[in-house]
Motif scaffolding. Structure first.
Motif, PDB file in Angstrom:
ATOM      1  N   ASP A   1      -1.222   4.560   0.762  1.00 34.28           N
ATOM      2  CA  ASP A   1      -2.055   3.971  -0.501  1.00 34.28           C
ATOM      3  C   ASP A   1      -0.437   2.665  -0.580  1.00 34.28           C
ATOM      4  OD1 ASP A   1      -0.621   5.761  -1.623  1.00 34.28           O
ATOM      5  OD2 ASP A   1      -2.070   6.459  -3.317  1.00 34.28           O
ATOM      6  N   GLU A   2       0.600   3.489   0.638  1.00 31.07           N
ATOM      7  CA  GLU A   2       1.784   2.679   0.548  1.00 31.07           C
ATOM      8  C   GLU A   2       1.821   1.423   0.670  1.00 31.07           C
ATOM      9  OE1 GLU A   2       5.070   3.808  -0.631  1.00 31.07           O
ATOM     10  OE2 GLU A   2       3.989   5.363  -2.214  1.00 31.07           O
ATOM     11  N   ALA A   3       0.822   1.289   1.673  1.00 35.46           N
ATOM     12  CA  ALA A   3       1.208  -0.245   2.541  1.00 35.46           C
ATOM     13  C   ALA A   3      -0.090  -0.048   3.594  1.00 35.46           C
ATOM     14  CB  ALA A   3       2.901  -0.292   3.648  1.00 35.46           C
ATOM     15  N   THR A   4      -0.022  -1.870   3.936  1.00 34.08           N
ATOM     16  CA  THR A   4      -1.152  -1.816   5.135  1.00 34.08           C
ATOM     17  C   THR A   4      -0.103  -2.164   6.410  1.00 34.08           C
ATOM     18  OG1 THR A   4      -1.508  -3.902   4.075  1.00 34.08           O
ATOM     19  CG2 THR A   4      -2.839  -2.561   2.990  1.00 34.08           C
ATOM     20  N   LYS A   5      -1.224  -3.150   7.272  1.00 31.15           N
ATOM     21  CA  LYS A   5      -0.341  -3.186   8.249  1.00 31.15           C
ATOM     22  C   LYS A   5       0.542  -4.327   8.338  1.00 31.15           C
ATOM     23  CE  LYS A   5      -1.320  -3.573  13.577  1.00 31.15           C
ATOM     24  NZ  LYS A   5      -2.188  -3.964  14.746  1.00 31.15           N
ATOM     25  N   SER A   6      -0.205  -5.195   7.550  1.00 35.44           N
ATOM     26  CA  SER A   6       0.128  -6.448   7.395  1.00 35.44           C
ATOM     27  C   SER A   6       1.089  -6.998   6.026  1.00 35.44           C
ATOM     28  CB  SER A   6      -0.896  -7.555   7.228  1.00 35.44           C
ATOM     29  OG  SER A   6      -1.328  -7.320   6.145  1.00 35.44           O
ATOM     30  N   LEU A   7       1.249  -5.885   4.980  1.00 38.36           N
ATOM     31  CA  LEU A   7       1.482  -5.888   3.893  1.00 38.36           C
ATOM     32  C   LEU A   7       2.439  -4.600   4.055  1.00 38.36           C
ATOM     33  CD1 LEU A   7      -1.520  -6.813   1.559  1.00 38.36           C
ATOM     34  CD2 LEU A   7       0.643  -8.969   2.653  1.00 38.36           C
ATOM     35  N   ASP A   8       3.979  -4.966   3.234  1.00 37.66           N
ATOM     36  CA  ASP A   8       4.709  -3.261   3.106  1.00 37.66           C
ATOM     37  C   ASP A   8       4.226  -3.116   1.699  1.00 37.66           C
ATOM     38  OD1 ASP A   8       5.901  -5.749   1.647  1.00 37.66           O
ATOM     39  OD2 ASP A   8       7.652  -5.442   2.769  1.00 37.66           O
ATOM     40  N   HIS A   9       5.577  -2.358   1.738  1.00 35.26           N
ATOM     41  CA  HIS A   9       4.630  -1.581   0.065  1.00 35.26           C
ATOM     42  C   HIS A   9       5.191  -2.085  -1.056  1.00 35.26           C
ATOM     43  CE1 HIS A   9       5.057   2.166  -2.470  1.00 35.26           C
ATOM     44  NE2 HIS A   9       5.808   1.087  -3.344  1.00 35.26           N
ATOM     45  N   ALA A  10       5.963  -3.173  -1.198  1.00 38.30           N
ATOM     46  CA  ALA A  10       6.650  -4.078  -2.646  1.00 38.30           C
ATOM     47  C   ALA A  10       4.797  -5.374  -2.018  1.00 38.30           C
ATOM     48  CB  ALA A  10       7.743  -5.237  -2.418  1.00 38.30           C
ATOM     49  N   ALA A  11       4.899  -5.649  -0.948  1.00 39.53           N
ATOM     50  CA  ALA A  11       3.526  -7.218  -1.035  1.00 39.53           C
ATOM     51  C   ALA A  11       2.886  -6.714  -1.004  1.00 39.53           C
ATOM     52  CB  ALA A  11       3.996  -7.483   0.617  1.00 39.53           C
ATOM     53  N   PHE A  12       2.253  -5.764  -1.090  1.00 34.61           N
ATOM     54  CA  PHE A  12       0.802  -4.633  -1.018  1.00 34.61           C
ATOM     55  C   PHE A  12       0.668  -4.499  -2.504  1.00 34.61           C
ATOM     56  CE2 PHE A  12      -2.012  -0.549  -1.398  1.00 34.61           C
ATOM     57  CZ  PHE A  12      -3.143  -1.528  -0.518  1.00 34.61           C
ATOM     58  N   LEU A  13       1.699  -3.861  -3.555  1.00 34.73           N
ATOM     59  CA  LEU A  13       1.551  -3.613  -5.114  1.00 34.73           C
ATOM     60  C   LEU A  13       1.578  -4.804  -5.649  1.00 34.73           C
ATOM     61  CD1 LEU A  13       4.086  -0.676  -5.761  1.00 34.73           C
ATOM     62  CD2 LEU A  13       2.159  -0.890  -5.225  1.00 34.73           C
TER      63      LEU A  13
ATOM     64  N   LEU B   1     -12.088  -4.917  -3.105  1.00 31.52           N
ATOM     65  CA  LEU B   1     -12.835  -4.080  -1.574  1.00 31.52           C
ATOM     66  C   LEU B   1     -11.686  -4.998  -0.406  1.00 31.52           C
ATOM     67  CD1 LEU B   1     -15.919  -4.341  -2.777  1.00 31.52           C
ATOM     68  CD2 LEU B   1     -14.738  -2.365  -2.633  1.00 31.52           C
ATOM     69  N   ASP B   2     -11.424  -5.727  -0.278  1.00 32.59           N
ATOM     70  CA  ASP B   2     -10.640  -6.626   1.296  1.00 32.59           C
ATOM     71  C   ASP B   2      -9.542  -5.566   0.902  1.00 32.59           C
ATOM     72  OD1 ASP B   2     -12.778  -8.140   1.145  1.00 32.59           O
ATOM     73  OD2 ASP B   2     -11.753  -9.478   0.709  1.00 32.59           O
ATOM     74  N   LEU B   3      -8.364  -5.257   0.007  1.00 31.19           N
ATOM     75  CA  LEU B   3      -7.520  -4.503  -0.276  1.00 31.19           C
ATOM     76  C   LEU B   3      -8.597  -3.368   0.314  1.00 31.19           C
ATOM     77  CD1 LEU B   3      -5.333  -6.211  -3.038  1.00 31.19           C
ATOM     78  CD2 LEU B   3      -5.050  -6.048  -0.687  1.00 31.19           C
ATOM     79  N   VAL B   4      -9.396  -2.059   0.046  1.00 35.87           N
ATOM     80  CA  VAL B   4      -9.222  -1.437   0.678  1.00 35.87           C
ATOM     81  C   VAL B   4      -9.737  -0.867   1.991  1.00 35.87           C
ATOM     82  CG1 VAL B   4     -10.920   0.520  -0.095  1.00 35.87           C
ATOM     83  CG2 VAL B   4      -9.863  -0.698  -2.350  1.00 35.87           C
ATOM     84  N   ALA B   5     -10.135  -1.833   2.419  1.00 32.34           N
ATOM     85  CA  ALA B   5     -10.697  -1.786   3.492  1.00 32.34           C
ATOM     86  C   ALA B   5      -9.538  -2.154   4.111  1.00 32.34           C
ATOM     87  CB  ALA B   5     -11.789  -2.942   3.768  1.00 32.34           C
ATOM     88  N   GLU B   6      -8.740  -3.161   4.119  1.00 37.82           N
ATOM     89  CA  GLU B   6      -7.662  -3.119   4.212  1.00 37.82           C
ATOM     90  C   GLU B   6      -6.367  -1.915   5.469  1.00 37.82           C
ATOM     91  OE1 GLU B   6      -3.371  -5.715   6.240  1.00 37.82           O
ATOM     92  OE2 GLU B   6      -5.212  -6.728   3.869  1.00 37.82           O
ATOM     93  N   MET B   7      -6.520  -1.485   3.696  1.00 35.51           N
ATOM     94  CA  MET B   7      -5.413   0.544   3.822  1.00 35.51           C
ATOM     95  C   MET B   7      -6.237   1.213   4.839  1.00 35.51           C
ATOM     96  SD  MET B   7      -4.944   2.204   0.388  1.00 35.51           S
ATOM     97  CE  MET B   7      -6.375   3.053   0.575  1.00 35.51           C
ATOM     98  N   LEU B   8      -7.591   0.943   4.468  1.00 36.96           N
ATOM     99  CA  LEU B   8      -8.666   2.667   5.534  1.00 36.96           C
ATOM    100  C   LEU B   8      -8.389   2.202   6.998  1.00 36.96           C
ATOM    101  CD1 LEU B   8     -11.195   3.216   2.998  1.00 36.96           C
ATOM    102  CD2 LEU B   8      -9.417   4.497   3.730  1.00 36.96           C
ATOM    103  N   LEU B   9      -8.611   0.870   7.143  1.00 39.13           N
ATOM    104  CA  LEU B   9      -8.625   0.693   9.198  1.00 39.13           C
ATOM    105  C   LEU B   9      -7.164  -0.077   9.483  1.00 39.13           C
ATOM    106  CD1 LEU B   9     -12.230  -1.752   8.426  1.00 39.13           C
ATOM    107  CD2 LEU B   9     -11.642   0.537   8.533  1.00 39.13           C
ATOM    108  N   GLU B  10      -6.680  -0.453   8.767  1.00 43.78           N
ATOM    109  CA  GLU B  10      -5.141  -0.669   8.898  1.00 43.78           C
ATOM    110  C   GLU B  10      -3.887  -0.079   8.354  1.00 43.78           C
ATOM    111  OE1 GLU B  10      -5.242  -5.002   9.459  1.00 43.78           O
ATOM    112  OE2 GLU B  10      -6.633  -4.259  11.456  1.00 43.78           O
ATOM    113  N   PRO B  11      -3.802   0.382   8.054  1.00 51.96           N
ATOM    114  CA  PRO B  11      -2.550   1.888   7.533  1.00 51.96           C
ATOM    115  C   PRO B  11      -1.450   1.289   7.827  1.00 51.96           C
ATOM    116  CG  PRO B  11      -3.412   2.520   8.396  1.00 51.96           C
ATOM    117  CD  PRO B  11      -4.853   2.240   8.432  1.00 51.96           C
ATOM    118  N   GLY B  12      -0.501   0.867   6.832  1.00 56.13           N
ATOM    119  CA  GLY B  12       1.016   0.683   7.093  1.00 56.13           C
ATOM    120  C   GLY B  12       1.723   1.686   7.347  1.00 56.13           C
ATOM    121  N   MET B  13       1.605   3.357   7.497  1.00 53.39           N
ATOM    122  CA  MET B  13       2.148   4.253   8.316  1.00 53.39           C
ATOM    123  C   MET B  13       3.587   4.235   8.500  1.00 53.39           C
ATOM    124  SD  MET B  13       0.146   6.512   7.821  1.00 53.39           S
ATOM    125  CE  MET B  13      -1.628   6.913   7.109  1.00 53.39           C
ATOM    126  N   ARG B  14       4.663   3.021   8.103  1.00 55.36           N
ATOM    127  CA  ARG B  14       5.365   3.238   8.278  1.00 55.36           C
ATOM    128  C   ARG B  14       6.567   4.262   8.161  1.00 55.36           C
ATOM    129  NH1 ARG B  14       3.663  -1.295   6.060  1.00 55.36           N
ATOM    130  NH2 ARG B  14       3.891  -3.632   7.215  1.00 55.36           N
TER     131      ARG B  14
END
Length: 224
Positions: free
Chosen positions: A127-139, A173-186
């Motif tokens: 829950d830190e980030a997604t592939k297209s959104l870093d930690h600050a942008a995700f928050l 739900l769009d944000l949850v789906a993006e986090m689950l399917l394309e997590p950041g894992m930086r």
């Protein structure tokens, strides 16, 4: 002064003094504060008067509990989606909010023996980030829609939760789906969380409660 209406000097001075005294403002009288009693060079404060409680009739009887409030549990509706997802729906329409929990049957009991804490670290990283959104942008994206998204590791289960207003459920739900399917894992987020976990372990060694929690599973169930 050579006049028949001249005033003797002594009378003039006396009158002037009385006039000045009359014009002078009255000074408030300040009473001296009482000095505390000193015993063996130590001040002794005056004893406070004992409190007086009114002799009310209700004090003679023990308070009686009120009858239990009525409890109305909401119904739980269960169904399965086309993709096989099992759903349990509980409706309470007091507030226009939606809270959803996604649960998986995996937890810290599944950690490999030499790698305790892997499940907790992975959930924290998710829950830190997604592939297209870093930690600050995700928050910031969550804040734009008044949405809260978090992942929680457990002993036998892991949970991803989302809380939002009903009108913002779609973006949530769009944000949850993006986090689950394309997590950041930086890597930067991973290294920061590793340092936090190390600090937490070091701090927990000073707490008897934390020590008991860490060894409880192995003592009761055996294993690690």
């Amino acid at each position: 002064m050579n006049s028949k209406h001249s005033i003797p000097s002594g009378v003039f001075v006396l009158g002037l003094g009385l006039g000045l005294a009359a014009c002078e403002p009255n000074k408030p009288t300040v009473e001296p504060e009482p000095k505390p009693v000193v015993v063996d060079s130590k001040p002794v404060e005056p004893e406070a008067e004992p409190a007086e409680w009114p002799n009310e009739p209700f004090r003679a009887e023990r308070p009686q509990p009120k009858p239990p409030a009525p409890l109305a549990l909401p119904d739980v509706t269960q169904f399965i989606l086309a993709n096989g997802l099992e759903v349990r729906l509980v409706e309470q329409k007091t507030l226009p909010t939606v809270t959803m929990f996604f649960e998986w049957d995996i937890g810290s009991v599944n950690d490999p023996k030499p790698k305790a804490g892997v499940t907790s670290l992975c959930a924290d990283l998710l829950d830190e980030a997604t592939k297209s959104l870093d930690h600050a942008a995700f928050l910031a994206k969550q804040a734009d829609h008044a949405v809260s998204i978090w992942a929680t590791p457990g002993t036998e289960t892991s949970t991803v939760a989302v809380q939002a207003l009903q009108r913002e459920l779609g973006p949530a739900l769009d944000l949850v789906a993006e986090m689950l399917l394309e997590p950041g894992m930086r890597k930067a987020d991973f290294e920061r969380l590793v340092e936090l976990e190390k600090a937490y372990v070091a701090q927990s060694k000073t707490s008897p409660t934390s020590l008991a929690y860490r060894v409880w599973g192995s003592v009761v169930w055996g294993g690690q």
